[in-house]
Design a protein around this motif. Structure first.
Motif, mmCIF file in Angstrom:
data_model
loop_
_atom_site.group_PDB
_atom_site.id
_atom_site.type_symbol
_atom_site.label_atom_id
_atom_site.label_comp_id
_atom_site.label_asym_id
_atom_site.label_seq_id
_atom_site.Cartn_x
_atom_site.Cartn_y
_atom_site.Cartn_z
ATOM 1 N N GLU A 54 7.406 -8.244 -4.083
ATOM 2 C CA GLU A 54 8.659 -7.800 -4.275
ATOM 3 C C GLU A 54 9.055 -7.416 -5.649
ATOM 4 N N VAL A 57 10.575 -3.985 -6.467
ATOM 5 C CA VAL A 57 11.948 -3.774 -5.771
ATOM 6 C C VAL A 57 13.098 -4.443 -6.474
ATOM 7 N N ARG A 58 12.889 -5.623 -6.712
ATOM 8 C CA ARG A 58 13.609 -6.577 -7.454
ATOM 9 C C ARG A 58 14.158 -6.110 -8.996
#
Length: 182
Positions: A54, A57-58
């Motif tokens: 992730e 995306v973060r």
């Protein structure tokens, strides 16, 4: 008439010395902007507090927010150092265009290091990971994977190669402000 603000853009893998150099520049009046520290503040530790898959995306909203902060600082006349790796020519071009659009001068600084040096530094940082926002928990496999996605600047991208001497970066910045060529 005062010189336009400057923005140092770092190019290097984790462990290459970006934060160390950025902190020196901060001591000379540069505003240091660190996506890693903001990621830690918002999301915790990479690979511990949120899944490894992730990260990108973060990171995107963090980078967008920090780009806004960086541009605002430059518009106020502050010089800035972006304590971030900028692994691809496209990323570097994107940041340089933003900086130039507000009349500031970017300086690309490449921090080369061997795999052995990087891994040695990362092992030490891994031991301090709970105390340092820049000490994300990396494995050697992560470093190898990152190296495969890293593109050092070439002759088509004007840049300064960092040799471990911050005073040379400061001299290049001073020369750029005075209009001299290094």
């Amino acid at each position: 008439m005062s010189a336009p603000p400057q923005c140092v853009l770092m190019v290097g893998l984790p462990g290459s010395g970006k934060t160390r150099l950025a902190r020196v520049l901060e001591g000379h009046g540069f505003l240091r902007i660190s996506p890693d520290e903001e990621m830690w503040r918002r999301h915790g530790h990479y690979g511990r507090d949120f899944p490894r898959g992730e990260y990108l995306v973060r990171e995107r909203p963090v980078l967008d927010d920090l780009a806004t902060d960086l541009i605002a600082a430059l518009q106020r006349g502050e010089s800035v150092v972006l304590d971030h790796g900028l692994w691809t020519p496209a990323e570097r071009r994107e940041w340089a265009e933003r900086i130039e659009a507000v009349g500031a001068a970017p300086l690309l600084v490449y921090l080369p290091a061997t795999h052995e040096v990087l891994w040695s530094r990362l092992q030490i940082r891994n031991e301090e990971t709970y105390n340092d926002a820049n000490a994300m928990l990396f494995s050697e496999a992560d470093l190898i994977r990152f190296s495969g996605r890293f593109y050092p600047p070439d002759a088509a991208e004007p840049h300064l190669v960092y040799d471990g001497h911050p005073e040379r970066v400061l001299a290049a910045l001073a020369a750029a402000n005075s209009g001299d060529q290094q």
